[in-house]
Each structure stands twice: as structure tokens, then as C-alpha cells.
Design an enzyme around this catalytic site. Structure first.
Site, short mmCIF file in Angstrom:
data_model
loop_
_atom_site.label_atom_id
_atom_site.label_comp_id
_atom_site.label_asym_id
_atom_site.label_seq_id
_atom_site.Cartn_x
_atom_site.Cartn_y
_atom_site.Cartn_z
N LYS A 1 -35.49 96.11 -65.47
CA LYS A 1 -36.03 97.12 -64.09
C LYS A 1 -37.13 98.24 -64.56
O LYS A 1 -37.77 98.76 -63.91
CB LYS A 1 -34.36 97.81 -63.91
CG LYS A 1 -33.75 96.92 -63.24
CD LYS A 1 -33.76 96.53 -61.66
CE LYS A 1 -32.74 95.21 -61.31
NZ LYS A 1 -30.89 96.84 -60.88
N GLY B 1 -32.83 100.11 -53.76
CA GLY B 1 -31.45 100.16 -53.31
C GLY B 1 -30.22 99.53 -54.02
O GLY B 1 -28.43 99.48 -53.52
N CYS C 1 -40.36 82.04 -31.07
CA CYS C 1 -40.56 83.29 -31.17
C CYS C 1 -41.20 84.13 -30.42
O CYS C 1 -42.11 83.73 -29.65
CB CYS C 1 -40.15 83.79 -32.95
SG CYS C 1 -42.13 84.15 -33.39
#
Length: 486
Positions: free
Chosen positions: A267, A289, A458
Site C-alpha cells: 500500500k 476506498g 451498447c
């Protein structure tokens, strides 16, 4: 059809100059977004409301308009209205009856009016008159001012009457682009998708940073999430998707760092790289997050050690949010289903990960690594505008064929999100349609008849191009993109 837009309440309490700037930006954003639906849609207004007016009764187009309005930051309430010069009380009743007569049959109701300007009557007088008249003229069961089955809404602005026929809640937040931009670290899972959304909702132009630990399939899954978030909540402003190859550095950590400290070290390396990229992009904050104690690396002591590699602001909107609440929010914004399909690449798995890392010990572990690997990874990063992510394979011949007509025998695969499929189902008697949401395509395509030609579909063509390119790169030559002419 006419829609009246109410602003996020915090906009209306700003100083005059700030409020004008925010509203001007929202008006600009809506003109960009509406122009992509229909160039004839007008967006007008300034201080109190904006008006979005279409010149069509096409239900599919109108549904698209409402969907965009509901997902544009800065909007609190959308009202579908009829608008006309202000008549007398009898005239107001005449305007209301066609819209509410059927709705009131056998149901209780209340009349709610808002009034702006000088008039020779009060809002209460108007509500009493209309309530009595509607009770007499319709089959309503009665008036209920506390919990009515139907609320009859109207607004009078000076000498103009607005009869509200339908309402939707907006996204809230500030208009996109009115706050300083950020760089969001996104893995494609529930947490990073929701944290990115929360900043987009607040009007923050959110660029995406992905650390690739799992190869091409992981990158594709994360691009799906980022592209979906941008198209749904932030498409008025272009943003970047940055992919950093972190596998070499991960390999170093797995072979050289103590097992209990691997996650914290990884991290820290990510934040170092993110800091470097953000500064080059002239961004002032990072978004993650992370949530307190959700995993071992996210305890307060570990987060403190992780953050010491940077003096840049690190923002964690989910820091005290329960996991189930995060998943519920992902479901509401439409990312739950495909975040659940993202391959899980946690990077490191420790038997006994530390929950109380000490800075000195972490520094000792990091001393075993070649710190230049961070600079090397950053130097090799791939940077793309989010609406150009299909070009990830630009050095290979994988650009899919795009067709406006379906050849005989070909099958169209509708890969849109289920919400979009439900809103506007794709069907045609001249060709066969299979419904396979994009987050299921990679597994289901391999089981399809290899002798047939398949065309992915799409709404905007971006997601279908992305997936068709990756399928071609995987060796499937029987895939293209269906782009029907308007």
C-alpha cells in the site's frame, strides 16, 4: 416535454457570485449531456430553476432524458410539468384535471402549491379551492393532508403556472467540475467503485488510477467499472484512466518482505506512485476506498504508517462505513453486479498480517527493495482518456469491425447493464438478440457457437468496442460491433 430542475440545496445558500457560477456550470453540463441525446433539447434558466425542454413525444428518448437528469450532479429534484400563463382558479382547475383525474379515483389526496410573486390570493386559499373542486369533480375518496395517496402539485411563478405531473429525486451534490479534481485509486471492487462515485456525485472531476497486479483480465474488469461510472455520473467532463504495471514490484515484495508486513509495504508503494502521478497531473488529493478495520492493512495504526509516504491529502469517504452499506450503495448506483465479477487480486496473502505496524520496522522491510521499481512502473504507465479505453491494444490489430446493418445469420449480443436493457429492450424481427451483460460476457462467449458471427451492442458503442477488442485479442475473430444508424 418540459422538465423543471431544482438545485442541490447547498447551492442556493451560497453567495450570489458563487451561486451564479455553480448554476452556470450545471447549465453548461446539461447542454453537453442533452446534446448527445438530441441536439434540439434546450436548457434555459438561471437563478432559481433550469428548464429542460424537448420537442418529442418519443418515450425512449424521454426516458433517456430523465435518466441523465437523475444522474447529473448538482440536481436535487426533477419535475415533469405543463406550463402556461396563470389563469384564474377555475382555469387552474381545468389545467389540473386532465393530469390527475384518473390518479384520484378511489384514492385520498392533498394539494400542495408553491407561489412566487405578488398575487391577490394566498397559497392556502388556492389549495382549499382546488381540494374542494377535485373532491367534487373526481372519484377521490377524500382529502388527507398527512399521508395522501396522491399529492397534486403545482407552482406559480409570477404570472406563470406550472402543473407538476411527475417527479424524480436527483443525485444532489455540486455540478461536475466545480470542485478541484482528484485521483481515485480504483481496483474495480465494491469499495473503490463506491468511493469514486461519492466524489463524482459531489461534483469532483475524478480521474482513475489502477495498479495492475493481475494481468489483462483484471485490467479489463476495472476499465468496465470506471467506464460505467464515468458514462453514468460524470460524462460532462473527460477524465483519464491510468494503468500502472505493478506486478514486478509485487514480485519483489513477495520474495523479500516479511509476510506480516507485505500488505502495508504494498500500500505504501502504491501511495508513493499515486503521489508522483497526481503531482504530474497537478492534482491535490488522492481518493481510496479503505474502511477502518475492514482488512488488516486498514487498521488505524497501519493507515497512519501508509500515509506517511506522502504529504498529499488522502481522502477516504468510506472510512467508517459498514461493508453491507457499501454493497447496498453499489447496488443503488448499478456497480454491484459487475464489481462482484471483478477478479480478486488482493496482491498479498499473509498468514499473520500485522495490525499495528511500526514505522521503523516497515522502513527496514522497504530497505530490502529496489525503490527505483516505483519510478520504473510509473514511467511505464498507460494513460488514456476514459472514453478511449478501447485503444489499450493499440499496437495489435484488434480494432473490431463496426456495422450498421446485421448480416444474415449473425446474432446481436446486448451487453448493456440490466437497468439499461430493462429501460429500452433491444428487439428486431430481422435478427436474433441474446442478452448477456458485459460483466458476464467473458465467461459466456466461450460457450457460444464458434461458427456464428456475433455483434456486440451498447447504447454509445464504447463498452461494445472495448469488449469486442479484447475478444479479438483473445483469438475470437467472429466478433464485431453493432452500431445501428439513428
Amino acid at each position: 416535454m418540459l422538465y423543471v430542475i431544482r438545485f442541490f440545496p447547498e447551492i442556493t445558500i451560497k453567495t450570489r457570485s458563487v451561486r451564479q457560477r455553480l448554476i452556470k456550470t450545471l447549465r453548461r453540463n446539461l447542454r453537453i449531456l442533452m446534446g448527445r441525446i438530441d441536439s434540439r433539447i434546450s436548457v434555459t434558466g438561471d437563478w432559481d430553476i433550469l428548464e429542460v425542454e424537448t420537442n418529442t413525444a418519443d418515450e425512449t428518448l424521454l426516458a433517456q432524458v430523465v435518466d441523465v437528469l437523475r444522474n447529473t450532479p448538482g440536481i436535487s429534484l426533477i419535475s415533469q410539468v405543463s406550463k402556461q400563463p396563470l389563469p384564474d382558479f377555475d382555469g387552474i382547475l381545468t389545467e389540473i384535471l386532465p393530469h390527475y383525474r384518473d390518479q384520484l379515483q378511489g384514492r385520498s389526496f392533498a394539494v400542495r402549491s408553491k407561489r412566487q410573486g405578488n398575487h391577490d390570493f394566498s397559497s392556502m386559499e388556492l389549495e382549499r379551492y382546488l381540494g374542494a373542486a377535485l373532491l367534487r369533480e373526481t372519484g377521490a375518496s377524500g382529502v388527507d393532508l398527512r399521508q395522501p395517496d396522491v399529492t397534486v402539485r403545482l407552482e406559480i411563478r409570477q404570472q406563470t403556472l406550472y402543473v407538476v405531473t411527475q417527479q424524480w429525486r436527483g443525485l444532489g451534490g455540486y455540478p461536475m467540475g466545480t470542485q478541484e479534481p482528484v485521483l481515485s485509486l480504483i481496483s474495480g471492487g465494491f469499495d473503490s467503485a463506491v468511493s469514486s462515485y461519492l466524489f463524482m456525485r459531489r461534483g469532483v472531476q475524478t480521474h482513475f488510477l489502477f495498479f495492475n497486479l493481475g494481468g489483462k483480465e483484471h485490467e479489463l474488469a476495472v476499465k468496465e467499472v470506471a467506464l460505467y461510472l464515468w458514462m453514468r455520473f460524470g460524462a460532462s467532463h473527460r477524465v483519464k484512466f491510468i494503468s500502472v504495471p505493478f506486478e514486478p514490484l509485487l514480485g519483489e515484495i513477495l520474495t523479500r518482505v516479511d509476510s506480516g508486513h507485505m500488505a502495508v509495504v504494498l500500500k505504501r508503494m502504491m501511495i508513493r506512485a499515486a503521489d508522483q502521478i497526481a503531482r504530474e497531473m497537478k492534482l491535490s488529493a488522492l481518493v481510496t476506498g479503505e474502511c477502518v478495520a475492514q482488512v488488516a492493512s486498514q487498521t488505524l495504526p497501519n493507515l497512519n504508517v501508509i500515509d506517511q509516504v506522502t504529504d498529499m491529502l488522502v481522502l477516504r469517504p468510506l472510512i467508517v462505513t459498514d461493508k453491507q452499506d457499501i454493497i447496498d450503495m453499489a447496488r443503488r448506483i448499478g456497480t454491484e453486479e459487475f464489481s462482484a465479477q471483478v477478479p480478486e487480486y488482493c496482491g498479498v496473502v499473509s498468514v499473520k498480517p500485522t495490525t499495528n505496524a511500526k514505522l521503523q520496522r516497515v522502513l527496514e522491510e522497504e530497505a530490502k527493495l529496489d525503490i527505483e521499481l516505483i519510478s520504473a512502473a510509473v514511467a511505464e504507465r498507460e494513460v488514456q482518456m476514459i472514453d478511449r479505453v478501447v485503444e489499450v491494444l493499440e499496437h495489435r490489430d484488434v480494432e473490431p469491425e463496426q456495422v450498421t446493418d446485421v448480416p444474415a445469420g449473425a446474432m446481436v449480443i446486448d451487453i448493456r447493464h440490466p437497468q439499461e436493457q430493462e429501460r429500452a429492450p433491444l428487439s428486431d424481427e430481422h435478427y436474433e438478440v441474446a442478452v448477456v451483460p458485459f460483466y458476464q460476457l467473458s465467461t459466456q462467449f466461450a460457450m457460444m457457437d464458434a461458427s456464428r458471427q456475433y455483434l456486440l451492442y451498447c447504447d454509445k458503442g464504447m463498452m461494445s468496442r472495448l469488449h469486442a477488442s479484447h475478444l479479438k485479442d483473445a483469438g475470437y475473430q467472429n466478433v464485431g460491433v453493432y452500431r445501428p444508424s439513428a
